[in-house]
Enzyme design. Structure first.
Site, PDB file in Angstrom:
ATOM      1  N   HIS A   1      44.713  45.118  37.328  1.00 38.19           N
ATOM      2  CA  HIS A   1      44.057  46.343  36.572  1.00 38.19           C
ATOM      3  C   HIS A   1      44.459  47.491  37.649  1.00 38.19           C
ATOM      4  O   HIS A   1      44.245  47.180  38.966  1.00 38.19           O
ATOM      5  CB  HIS A   1      42.651  46.225  36.358  1.00 38.19           C
TER       6      HIS A   1
ATOM      7  N   MET B   1      43.822  38.715  40.018  1.00 39.11           N
ATOM      8  CA  MET B   1      44.978  38.763  39.050  1.00 39.11           C
ATOM      9  C   MET B   1      44.538  38.211  37.807  1.00 39.11           C
ATOM     10  O   MET B   1      44.085  36.972  37.641  1.00 39.11           O
ATOM     11  CB  MET B   1      46.212  37.852  39.550  1.00 39.11           C
ATOM     12  N   HIS B   2      44.669  38.793  36.511  1.00 32.89           N
ATOM     13  CA  HIS B   2      44.290  38.241  35.410  1.00 32.89           C
ATOM     14  C   HIS B   2      45.567  37.308  35.013  1.00 32.89           C
ATOM     15  O   HIS B   2      46.615  37.631  34.883  1.00 32.89           O
ATOM     16  CB  HIS B   2      44.125  39.276  34.165  1.00 32.89           C
ATOM     17  N   CYS B   3      45.142  36.154  34.395  1.00 27.50           N
ATOM     18  CA  CYS B   3      46.230  35.024  34.207  1.00 27.50           C
ATOM     19  C   CYS B   3      45.635  34.780  32.498  1.00 27.50           C
ATOM     20  O   CYS B   3      44.670  33.977  32.407  1.00 27.50           O
ATOM     21  CB  CYS B   3      45.996  33.841  35.318  1.00 27.50           C
TER      22      CYS B   3
END
Length: 146
Positions: free
Chosen positions: A91, A103-105
């Site tokens: 973001h 970190m969005h995974c």
């Protein structure tokens, strides 16, 4: 480590949170997002406290590459994700809810189209684009992350 940071507390408490930690090595920890927006939604965080993407420098590129590879392998091995469907990114401040780089995974499908576009196109920079920006010393790319 930051004593007030929720993610630093998770890192410091990892031994007691074994059931919630999906993956851990010397550099990162991975766990499920508490408000998933798609079928599989994980967080990959560095064990060192980095406030957000605006705090990153070229020296962080190896860490980002490690985060990307670890998350990709985990999603493929554990969730049968196809490499071309995986979404990974950060973001862009002020849209980050916690001041610890995360970190969005994600493995689609997303819950709905509005959620997909809001979380992945408008307020998020993909991992490859962030690495490219750091390699080129281009912080303006973060403002136009679409």
């Amino acid at each position: 480590m930051n004593n007030k940071c929720k993610f630093c507390k998770i890192i410091n408490n990892a031994e007691n949170l074994k059931k919630k930690i999906l993956f851990q090595d010397e550099k990162v920890i991975m766990f499920s997002d508490y408000r998933p927006i798609c079928e599989v939604h994980l967080q990959c965080i560095p064990k060192i406290h980095i406030k957000n993407i605006n705090s990153l420098t070229k020296e962080h590129i190896p860490l980002l590459l490690h985060m990307k590879e670890v998350a990709k392998k985990f999603l493929i091995d554990s969730y049968k994700a196809k490499e071309n469907e995986i979404v990974m990114g950060f973001h862009i401040p002020p849209w980050n809810s916690i001041d610890h780089l995360h970190m969005h995974c994600m493995k689609p499908p997303f819950k709905n189209e509005r959620t997909r576009s809001y979380n992945c196109d408008l307020i998020m920079i993909k991992i490859d684009k962030e690495i490219e920006a750091l390699e080129n010393n281009n912080n303006n790319i973060k403002k136009n992350a679409k």
